[in-house]
Motif scaffolding. Sequence first.
Motif, mmCIF file in Angstrom:
data_model
loop_
_atom_site.group_PDB
_atom_site.id
_atom_site.type_symbol
_atom_site.label_atom_id
_atom_site.label_comp_id
_atom_site.label_asym_id
_atom_site.label_seq_id
_atom_site.Cartn_x
_atom_site.Cartn_y
_atom_site.Cartn_z
ATOM 1 N N ASP A 52 0.833 -1.209 0.000
ATOM 2 C CA ASP A 52 0.000 0.000 0.000
ATOM 3 C C ASP A 52 0.864 1.255 0.000
ATOM 4 O O ASP A 52 1.956 1.259 0.582
ATOM 5 N N GLU A 53 0.318 2.329 -0.551
ATOM 6 C CA GLU A 53 0.998 3.625 -0.468
ATOM 7 C C GLU A 53 0.971 4.122 0.975
ATOM 8 O O GLU A 53 1.852 4.838 1.429
ATOM 9 N N SER A 54 -0.088 3.746 1.690
ATOM 10 C CA SER A 54 -0.242 4.142 3.085
ATOM 11 C C SER A 54 0.361 3.075 4.013
ATOM 12 O O SER A 54 0.291 1.876 3.725
ATOM 13 N N LEU A 55 0.869 3.525 5.137
ATOM 14 C CA LEU A 55 1.453 2.606 6.122
ATOM 15 C C LEU A 55 0.409 2.038 7.063
ATOM 16 O O LEU A 55 0.693 1.141 7.873
ATOM 17 N N LYS A 56 -0.794 2.559 6.979
ATOM 18 C CA LYS A 56 -1.839 2.274 7.973
ATOM 19 C C LYS A 56 -2.156 0.773 8.136
ATOM 20 O O LYS A 56 -2.127 0.247 9.246
ATOM 21 N N ARG A 57 -2.478 0.096 7.059
ATOM 22 C CA ARG A 57 -2.985 -1.285 7.172
ATOM 23 C C ARG A 57 -1.979 -2.239 7.810
ATOM 24 O O ARG A 57 -2.344 -3.049 8.652
ATOM 25 N N THR A 58 -0.714 -2.139 7.424
ATOM 26 C CA THR A 58 0.252 -3.142 7.900
ATOM 27 C C THR A 58 1.121 -2.673 9.071
ATOM 28 O O THR A 58 1.823 -3.498 9.665
ATOM 29 N N THR A 59 1.082 -1.350 9.388
ATOM 30 C CA THR A 59 1.904 -0.910 10.528
ATOM 31 C C THR A 59 1.124 -0.057 11.531
ATOM 32 O O THR A 59 1.623 0.229 12.617
ATOM 33 N N GLY A 60 -0.061 0.394 11.129
ATOM 34 C CA GLY A 60 -0.864 1.227 12.036
ATOM 35 C C GLY A 60 -0.561 2.708 11.948
ATOM 36 O O GLY A 60 -1.315 3.539 12.455
ATOM 37 N N ARG A 61 0.528 3.081 11.293
ATOM 38 C CA ARG A 61 0.913 4.507 11.230
ATOM 39 C C ARG A 61 0.090 5.235 10.166
ATOM 40 O O ARG A 61 -0.026 4.776 9.026
ATOM 41 N N GLU A 62 -0.474 6.374 10.554
ATOM 42 C CA GLU A 62 -1.306 7.172 9.638
ATOM 43 C C GLU A 62 -0.424 8.063 8.780
ATOM 44 O O GLU A 62 -0.330 9.261 9.016
ATOM 45 N N ALA A 63 0.214 7.470 7.793
ATOM 46 C CA ALA A 63 1.063 8.290 6.912
ATOM 47 C C ALA A 63 1.311 7.519 5.617
ATOM 48 O O ALA A 63 1.129 6.296 5.576
ATOM 49 N N TRP A 64 1.696 8.240 4.601
ATOM 50 C CA TRP A 64 2.072 7.585 3.350
ATOM 51 C C TRP A 64 3.589 7.421 3.304
ATOM 52 O O TRP A 64 4.317 8.248 3.863
ATOM 53 N N ILE A 65 4.022 6.397 2.627
ATOM 54 C CA ILE A 65 5.449 6.097 2.493
ATOM 55 C C ILE A 65 6.256 7.311 2.003
ATOM 56 O O ILE A 65 7.336 7.592 2.517
ATOM 57 N N ASN A 66 5.721 8.025 1.037
ATOM 58 C CA ASN A 66 6.509 9.132 0.475
ATOM 59 C C ASN A 66 6.556 10.354 1.383
ATOM 60 O O ASN A 66 7.183 11.353 1.043
ATOM 61 N N ASP A 77 6.489 -1.545 13.085
ATOM 62 C CA ASP A 77 6.295 -2.993 13.165
ATOM 63 C C ASP A 77 5.365 -3.418 12.031
ATOM 64 O O ASP A 77 4.209 -2.994 11.968
ATOM 65 N N ALA A 78 5.865 -4.251 11.133
ATOM 66 C CA ALA A 78 5.075 -4.664 9.971
ATOM 67 C C ALA A 78 4.590 -6.107 10.102
ATOM 68 O O ALA A 78 4.102 -6.692 9.136
ATOM 69 N N GLY A 79 4.746 -6.680 11.306
ATOM 70 C CA GLY A 79 4.363 -8.076 11.485
ATOM 71 C C GLY A 79 3.229 -8.293 12.459
ATOM 72 O O GLY A 79 2.425 -9.216 12.302
ATOM 73 N N ALA A 80 3.130 -7.426 13.479
ATOM 74 C CA ALA A 80 2.165 -7.629 14.571
ATOM 75 C C ALA A 80 0.716 -7.644 14.095
ATOM 76 O O ALA A 80 -0.115 -8.364 14.648
ATOM 77 N N TRP A 81 0.398 -6.873 13.053
ATOM 78 C CA TRP A 81 -0.992 -6.827 12.551
ATOM 79 C C TRP A 81 -1.455 -8.206 12.100
ATOM 80 O O TRP A 81 -2.630 -8.530 12.183
ATOM 81 N N TYR A 82 -0.485 -9.032 11.687
ATOM 82 C CA TYR A 82 -0.825 -10.351 11.135
ATOM 83 C C TYR A 82 -0.921 -11.413 12.232
ATOM 84 O O TYR A 82 -1.742 -12.324 12.157
ATOM 85 N N GLY A 83 -0.066 -11.252 13.248
ATOM 86 C CA GLY A 83 -0.065 -12.222 14.349
ATOM 87 C C GLY A 83 1.030 -11.856 15.329
ATOM 88 O O GLY A 83 2.107 -11.401 14.915
ATOM 89 N N ALA A 84 0.744 -12.062 16.630
ATOM 90 C CA ALA A 84 1.686 -11.656 17.676
ATOM 91 C C ALA A 84 3.059 -12.294 17.470
ATOM 92 O O ALA A 84 4.100 -11.696 17.786
ATOM 93 N N GLU A 85 3.089 -13.518 16.917
ATOM 94 C CA GLU A 85 4.377 -14.205 16.743
ATOM 95 C C GLU A 85 5.265 -13.521 15.696
ATOM 96 O O GLU A 85 6.455 -13.820 15.589
ATOM 97 N N PHE A 86 4.677 -12.606 14.913
ATOM 98 C CA PHE A 86 5.463 -11.912 13.888
ATOM 99 C C PHE A 86 5.852 -10.493 14.315
ATOM 100 O O PHE A 86 6.411 -9.737 13.529
ATOM 101 N N ALA A 87 5.552 -10.140 15.556
ATOM 102 C CA ALA A 87 5.876 -8.796 16.040
ATOM 103 C C ALA A 87 7.366 -8.546 15.885
ATOM 104 O O ALA A 87 8.180 -9.437 16.122
ATOM 105 N N GLY A 88 7.700 -7.350 15.472
ATOM 106 C CA GLY A 88 9.116 -6.993 15.320
ATOM 107 C C GLY A 88 9.596 -7.081 13.879
ATOM 108 O O GLY A 88 10.688 -6.609 13.563
#
Length: 245
Positions: A52-66, A77-88
């Motif tokens: 995504d252009e936005s960081l929101k869905r996979t990291t929670g941050r309300e901003a765009w990459i650019n 953190d780009a893993g925690a949204w998917y499952g606690a074992e992927f945090a970090g």
Amino acid sequence: MKELINFAHRGAAGHCPENTMVSFRRALELGATGIETDVQMTKDGELVLIHDESLKRTTGREAWINDVTLEEVRELDAGAWYGAEFAGERIPRLDELLELLKDRSTILNIELKNGMVQYPELEAKVIQAVRRYEMSERVVISSFNHYSLAVCKQIAPEIRTGLLYGEGLYEPWKYAHTVNADALHPWYGAVLPEWVAAAAEEGIAYHPFTVNEPQLMQKMIDAGVAGIITDYPDRLAELLSPKRV
Ligand code: G3P
Ligand code: MG
């Protein structure tokens, strides 16, 4: 006949948080012979792997990459949204994936995500990285932005390109020549055996996306496609493996 390429979509996105190093490594373990990933650019011009252009869905941050720097991106953190074992898990740089694949035979499909944001010099920067790792022969650059594919071919005729599209493109193998593309990357609904054959006549390969059900995978195999992009490289590997009697 050449072996069909088992492209793991965003890594093994059916099992792991998409476009993370754990997802790419898992894909290789599951039998992927290719990896598909999405590349975008930070505010300070660094290439990172995120859909995504936005960081929101996979990291929670309300901003765009650019709008953020690499340093800021790397804190997320780009893993925690998917499952606690992927945090970090972090959003990887393109170089990290090139590093992982450089000593293997894996094909890498780099999708340029420059439909909504026109990242300056995205094509040149991606090509520079691929050349630095001497991976030109194993890379396919794809995009829904076909102007961008034309630019890639001008800069790097030696790197293959794949034309991404949905449905309804008329004789896409002819259109592909207008941007000198080497492959068609259609949504799977836009694949018929006679079209695959017509494209093959002109030296153009079909790599449909995103094919997750074994029945549909088999349909694509029967149609004669050269590669399949899937969230489940394990399912495709199973289908492609020689059956035990
Ligand atoms: O490259 C195939 C596929 O990834 C294109 O769509 O939205 O999943 O990047 P998307
Ligand atoms: Mg993609």
